[in-house]
Enzyme design. Sequence first.
Site, PDB file in Angstrom:
ATOM      1  CB  CYS A  38      52.122  11.213 -57.493  1.00 16.24           C
ATOM      2  SG  CYS A  38      50.843  11.512 -58.696  1.00 16.24           S
ATOM      3  CB  CYS A  42      49.115  11.831 -55.090  1.00 16.22           C
ATOM      4  SG  CYS A  42      48.009  12.527 -56.349  1.00 16.22           S
ATOM      5  CB  CYS A  69      50.657  14.687 -60.078  1.00 15.42           C
ATOM      6  SG  CYS A  69      48.946  14.591 -59.556  1.00 15.42           S
ATOM      7  CB  CYS A  72      49.995  15.476 -55.152  1.00 18.22           C
ATOM      8  SG  CYS A  72      51.077  14.645 -56.331  1.00 18.22           S
TER       9      CYS A  72
HETATM   10 ZN    ZN Z   1      49.622  13.281 -57.736  1.00 21.16          ZN
END
Ligand code: ZN
Length: 194
Positions: A38, A42, A69, A72
């Site tokens: 991430c 995030c 992810c 994000c």
């Molecule tokens: Zn994330």
Amino acid sequence: MLDQNKISKDTMWEATVTCNPEYDGKFFYAIKTTGIFCRPSCKSKTPKYKNVSYFFDAANAQKAGYRPCKRCRPDLKIKKYDPLESIIEDTKRIIENNYRKNIHLIDIASDVGVSPFYLNRLFKDRTGYTPRMFLEKARIEQAKELLLTTTLNSTEVGYQVGYISISSFYNAFKRSTGLTPSQFQANYVETTTE
Ligand SMILES: [Zn+2]
């Protein structure tokens, strides 16, 4: 890179826990238990300290077997992924490219694909300005520039930056600078010739 190495693990952990967007692009955190990595900002669930490792480069996180992810999008080569942000950026671009024309919120909204009401609120939330205020700001900035760098008089300047009525130009200029266009011009010339 040297400056990246300056970010300590403690700092990265703190940025991770607080979802600090200032660190976006500077490092990524990966979570062992989920296999996902991430951006610091995030808003996904805060991981456990012991499960986190850090990468300065998204490609290295992927090489280490982590998946980006979906929330994000750390794999995208932009500083921060935010679908609403593109509406904001498009709106700004439209205003900056068209402030000389008589443009209306309804047209900008239809260009960026949302309702005028929604655009107004979103833009205000994100930038602190309504699109109308942002347009005014762009026009006044340009007007100041023209007043100081050209021989155009203030009426001509008002028309050049997109006002269809000179009184609305004067009012907007005064709201923004506290001066009339000619006072502004005179003031600046005085202070710079000292
Ligand atoms: Zn994330």
